[in-house]
Design a protein around this motif. Structure first.
Motif, PDB file in Angstrom:
ATOM      1  N   GLY A  12       0.785  -1.227   0.000  1.00 42.37           N
ATOM      2  CA  GLY A  12       0.000   0.000   0.000  1.00 42.37           C
ATOM      3  C   GLY A  12       0.817   1.276   0.000  1.00 42.37           C
ATOM      4  N   LEU A  13       2.090   1.200  -0.391  1.00 44.78           N
ATOM      5  CA  LEU A  13       2.947   2.384  -0.442  1.00 44.78           C
ATOM      6  C   LEU A  13       2.767   3.064  -1.793  1.00 44.78           C
ATOM      7  CD1 LEU A  13       5.155   4.171   0.759  1.00 44.78           C
ATOM      8  CD2 LEU A  13       6.855   2.526  -0.080  1.00 44.78           C
ATOM      9  N   ALA A  14       2.147   4.244  -1.799  1.00 40.68           N
ATOM     10  CA  ALA A  14       1.848   4.948  -3.045  1.00 40.68           C
ATOM     11  C   ALA A  14       3.120   5.493  -3.678  1.00 40.68           C
ATOM     12  CB  ALA A  14       0.879   6.093  -2.776  1.00 40.68           C
ATOM     13  N   PRO A  15       3.234   5.423  -5.003  1.00 39.38           N
ATOM     14  CA  PRO A  15       4.423   5.950  -5.679  1.00 39.38           C
ATOM     15  C   PRO A  15       4.708   7.410  -5.350  1.00 39.38           C
ATOM     16  CG  PRO A  15       3.140   4.612  -7.194  1.00 39.38           C
ATOM     17  CD  PRO A  15       2.321   4.742  -5.938  1.00 39.38           C
ATOM     18  N   GLY A  16       3.663   8.200  -5.113  1.00 41.43           N
ATOM     19  CA  GLY A  16       3.866   9.604  -4.790  1.00 41.43           C
ATOM     20  C   GLY A  16       4.449   9.839  -3.412  1.00 41.43           C
ATOM     21  N   SER A  17       4.536   8.789  -2.598  1.00 44.45           N
ATOM     22  CA  SER A  17       5.101   8.899  -1.254  1.00 44.45           C
ATOM     23  C   SER A  17       6.532   8.379  -1.195  1.00 44.45           C
ATOM     24  CB  SER A  17       4.239   8.116  -0.255  1.00 44.45           C
ATOM     25  OG  SER A  17       2.938   8.663  -0.184  1.00 44.45           O
ATOM     26  N   VAL A  18       7.148   8.244  -2.370  1.00 38.59           N
ATOM     27  CA  VAL A  18       8.485   7.654  -2.456  1.00 38.59           C
ATOM     28  C   VAL A  18       9.395   8.542  -3.284  1.00 38.59           C
ATOM     29  CG1 VAL A  18       9.796   5.691  -3.341  1.00 38.59           C
ATOM     30  CG2 VAL A  18       7.605   5.300  -2.220  1.00 38.59           C
ATOM     31  N   GLU A  19      10.617   8.732  -2.817  1.00 41.62           N
ATOM     32  CA  GLU A  19      11.660   9.423  -3.571  1.00 41.62           C
ATOM     33  C   GLU A  19      12.732   8.398  -3.943  1.00 41.62           C
ATOM     34  OE1 GLU A  19      14.931  13.050  -2.959  1.00 41.62           O
ATOM     35  OE2 GLU A  19      14.016  12.073  -1.232  1.00 41.62           O
ATOM     36  N   ILE A  20      12.857   8.092  -5.216  1.00 44.15           N
ATOM     37  CA  ILE A  20      13.891   7.154  -5.649  1.00 44.15           C
ATOM     38  C   ILE A  20      15.256   7.815  -5.535  1.00 44.15           C
ATOM     39  CG2 ILE A  20      14.822   5.908  -7.637  1.00 44.15           C
ATOM     40  CD1 ILE A  20      11.986   5.269  -8.454  1.00 44.15           C
ATOM     41  N   LEU A  21      16.193   7.102  -4.917  1.00 48.97           N
ATOM     42  CA  LEU A  21      17.522   7.641  -4.674  1.00 48.97           C
ATOM     43  C   LEU A  21      18.580   7.069  -5.609  1.00 48.97           C
ATOM     44  CD1 LEU A  21      17.499   7.540  -0.764  1.00 48.97           C
ATOM     45  CD2 LEU A  21      16.911   9.458  -2.263  1.00 48.97           C
ATOM     46  N   ALA A  22      18.586   5.752  -5.773  1.00 44.80           N
ATOM     47  CA  ALA A  22      19.637   5.132  -6.591  1.00 44.80           C
ATOM     48  C   ALA A  22      19.306   3.675  -6.843  1.00 44.80           C
ATOM     49  CB  ALA A  22      20.994   5.231  -5.884  1.00 44.80           C
ATOM     50  N   ASP A  23      19.903   3.132  -7.892  1.00 40.69           N
ATOM     51  CA  ASP A  23      19.873   1.691  -8.115  1.00 40.69           C
ATOM     52  C   ASP A  23      21.079   1.074  -7.419  1.00 40.69           C
ATOM     53  OD1 ASP A  23      17.658   2.034  -9.691  1.00 40.69           O
ATOM     54  OD2 ASP A  23      18.725   1.814 -11.597  1.00 40.69           O
ATOM     55  N   LEU A  24      20.842   0.018  -6.658  1.00 42.40           N
ATOM     56  CA  LEU A  24      21.929  -0.715  -6.033  1.00 42.40           C
ATOM     57  C   LEU A  24      22.414  -1.801  -6.990  1.00 42.40           C
ATOM     58  CD1 LEU A  24      20.432  -1.061  -2.439  1.00 42.40           C
ATOM     59  CD2 LEU A  24      22.006   0.679  -3.306  1.00 42.40           C
ATOM     60  N   PRO A  25      23.571  -2.410  -6.733  1.00 43.10           N
ATOM     61  CA  PRO A  25      24.074  -3.466  -7.626  1.00 43.10           C
ATOM     62  C   PRO A  25      23.039  -4.572  -7.826  1.00 43.10           C
ATOM     63  CG  PRO A  25      25.793  -2.796  -6.115  1.00 43.10           C
ATOM     64  CD  PRO A  25      24.538  -2.103  -5.660  1.00 43.10           C
ATOM     65  N   ARG A  26      22.948  -5.055  -9.045  1.00 47.08           N
ATOM     66  CA  ARG A  26      21.968  -6.083  -9.385  1.00 47.08           C
ATOM     67  C   ARG A  26      22.304  -7.400  -8.691  1.00 47.08           C
ATOM     68  NH1 ARG A  26      22.398  -5.121 -15.725  1.00 47.08           N
ATOM     69  NH2 ARG A  26      21.812  -7.316 -15.774  1.00 47.08           N
ATOM     70  N   HIS A  27      21.261  -8.217  -8.526  1.00 46.55           N
ATOM     71  CA  HIS A  27      21.428  -9.493  -7.834  1.00 46.55           C
ATOM     72  C   HIS A  27      20.788 -10.612  -8.649  1.00 46.55           C
ATOM     73  CE1 HIS A  27      21.901 -12.193  -4.371  1.00 46.55           C
ATOM     74  NE2 HIS A  27      20.727 -12.694  -4.757  1.00 46.55           N
ATOM     75  N   ALA A  71       6.420  10.415   2.964  1.00 45.68           N
ATOM     76  CA  ALA A  71       5.159  10.791   3.607  1.00 45.68           C
ATOM     77  C   ALA A  71       4.688   9.649   4.496  1.00 45.68           C
ATOM     78  CB  ALA A  71       4.095  11.115   2.554  1.00 45.68           C
ATOM     79  N   PRO A  72       4.000   9.956   5.581  1.00 44.54           N
ATOM     80  CA  PRO A  72       3.472   8.892   6.437  1.00 44.54           C
ATOM     81  C   PRO A  72       2.515   7.999   5.644  1.00 44.54           C
ATOM     82  CG  PRO A  72       3.302  11.037   7.535  1.00 44.54           C
ATOM     83  CD  PRO A  72       3.660  11.306   6.096  1.00 44.54           C
ATOM     84  N   PHE A  73       2.570   6.712   5.908  1.00 42.36           N
ATOM     85  CA  PHE A  73       1.623   5.804   5.258  1.00 42.36           C
ATOM     86  C   PHE A  73       1.308   4.656   6.192  1.00 42.36           C
ATOM     87  CE2 PHE A  73       5.141   3.041   4.599  1.00 42.36           C
ATOM     88  CZ  PHE A  73       4.644   1.801   4.219  1.00 42.36           C
ATOM     89  N   THR A  74       0.149   4.100   6.005  1.00 47.00           N
ATOM     90  CA  THR A  74      -0.266   2.930   6.768  1.00 47.00           C
ATOM     91  C   THR A  74      -0.135   1.705   5.878  1.00 47.00           C
ATOM     92  OG1 THR A  74      -1.820   4.228   8.087  1.00 47.00           O
ATOM     93  CG2 THR A  74      -2.149   1.841   8.033  1.00 47.00           C
ATOM     94  N   ALA A  75       0.708   0.784   6.275  1.00 46.29           N
ATOM     95  CA  ALA A  75       0.941  -0.407   5.467  1.00 46.29           C
ATOM     96  C   ALA A  75      -0.322  -1.254   5.379  1.00 46.29           C
ATOM     97  CB  ALA A  75       2.079  -1.232   6.060  1.00 46.29           C
ATOM     98  N   VAL A  76      -0.611  -1.712   4.176  1.00 51.36           N
ATOM     99  CA  VAL A  76      -1.741  -2.605   3.929  1.00 51.36           C
ATOM    100  C   VAL A  76      -1.210  -3.812   3.175  1.00 51.36           C
ATOM    101  CG1 VAL A  76      -3.997  -2.886   2.867  1.00 51.36           C
ATOM    102  CG2 VAL A  76      -3.347  -0.662   3.824  1.00 51.36           C
ATOM    103  N   ALA A  77      -1.133  -4.951   3.853  1.00 49.85           N
ATOM    104  CA  ALA A  77      -0.593  -6.157   3.242  1.00 49.85           C
ATOM    105  C   ALA A  77      -1.561  -6.713   2.203  1.00 49.85           C
ATOM    106  CB  ALA A  77      -0.318  -7.210   4.310  1.00 49.85           C
ATOM    107  N   GLU A  78      -1.026  -7.066   1.046  1.00 48.88           N
ATOM    108  CA  GLU A  78      -1.857  -7.637  -0.009  1.00 48.88           C
ATOM    109  C   GLU A  78      -2.334  -9.032   0.406  1.00 48.88           C
ATOM    110  OE1 GLU A  78      -1.698  -8.471  -4.812  1.00 48.88           O
ATOM    111  OE2 GLU A  78       0.161  -8.359  -3.684  1.00 48.88           O
TER     112      GLU A  78
END
Length: 207
Positions: free
Chosen positions: A105-120, A137-144
């Protein structure tokens, strides 16, 4: 083009972001098993996970999930929100954001992408890009339902401390497989998730 992330000397992610700007080899589920020979020309499926760090509280925390016990693959294991790239995803950032929205339930608008880490690379044939991000931004987790049994958070300081990691082993397909673990309370974090976190710890310590 994504905006340049905020980096200050007091930011707990500063060392990782500095290291992310330098060339760095990826990791795999086979790193601690040098006797494994991987076939040339193997085809890996692209996937992404969101390494979401919530810095809104007293101390930054990494958001993780416990997969449902009814899942066909990796039931009950600890994982980042994420999954394989769908045909409709324009890039792997979109994959990570979509999966995080669906799974916790984490909305894309509540996230700031910082960097790509090494691939796995995983034993299940995925080429995983860990996308480091800050929750803004504050969010309430909602498990799928049916996929995620629990959403929880681990202190960033815990998973950036190399002394918290252990190497363990178990039988897998008739041979011993060694892997990283980084336990936290009742949560047994191991495998690909622990390996990606160990890469983060190494980046933070060596940048």
């Amino acid at each position: 083009m994504p905006r340049r992330p905020r980096v200050t000397p007091s930011d707990p992610l500063t060392r990782i972001l500095r290291a992310a700007g330098t060339a760095r080899a990826g990791s795999s589920d086979y790193d601690l098993n040098p006797g494994v020979t991987l076939p040339e020309g193997r085809r890996l499926r692209p996937a992404a996970v969101l390494v979401a760090v919530d810095t809104g509280g007293d101390a930054p925390r990494v958001i993780l999930t416990m997969r449902s016990s009814v899942m066909r693959h990796h039931p009950g294991q600890i994982a980042f929100p994420g999954g394989k790239q769908d045909a409709g995803d324009p890039d792997l950032h979109a994959t990570a954001l979509r999966e995080a929205h669906e799974e916790i339930g984490l909305a894309p608008g509540s996230v700031e992408i910082l960097a790509d880490l090494p691939r796995h690379e995983t034993v299940t044939g995925f080429d995983v890009t860990p996308v480091l991000a800050r929750v803004t931004a504050p969010f309430t987790a909602v498990a799928e339902p049916g996929e995620v049994a629990e959403v929880f958070a681990v202190p960033l300081a815990h998973v950036l401390d190399p002394g918290r990691f252990r190497v363990e082993q178990r039988r897998w397909k008739g041979t011993w497989r060694r892997y990283y673990t980084v336990p936290f309370g009742p949560y047994y974090i191991w495998g690909a998730t622990a390996r990606i976190l160990r890469v983060m710890a190494d980046m933070a310590g060596r940048s």
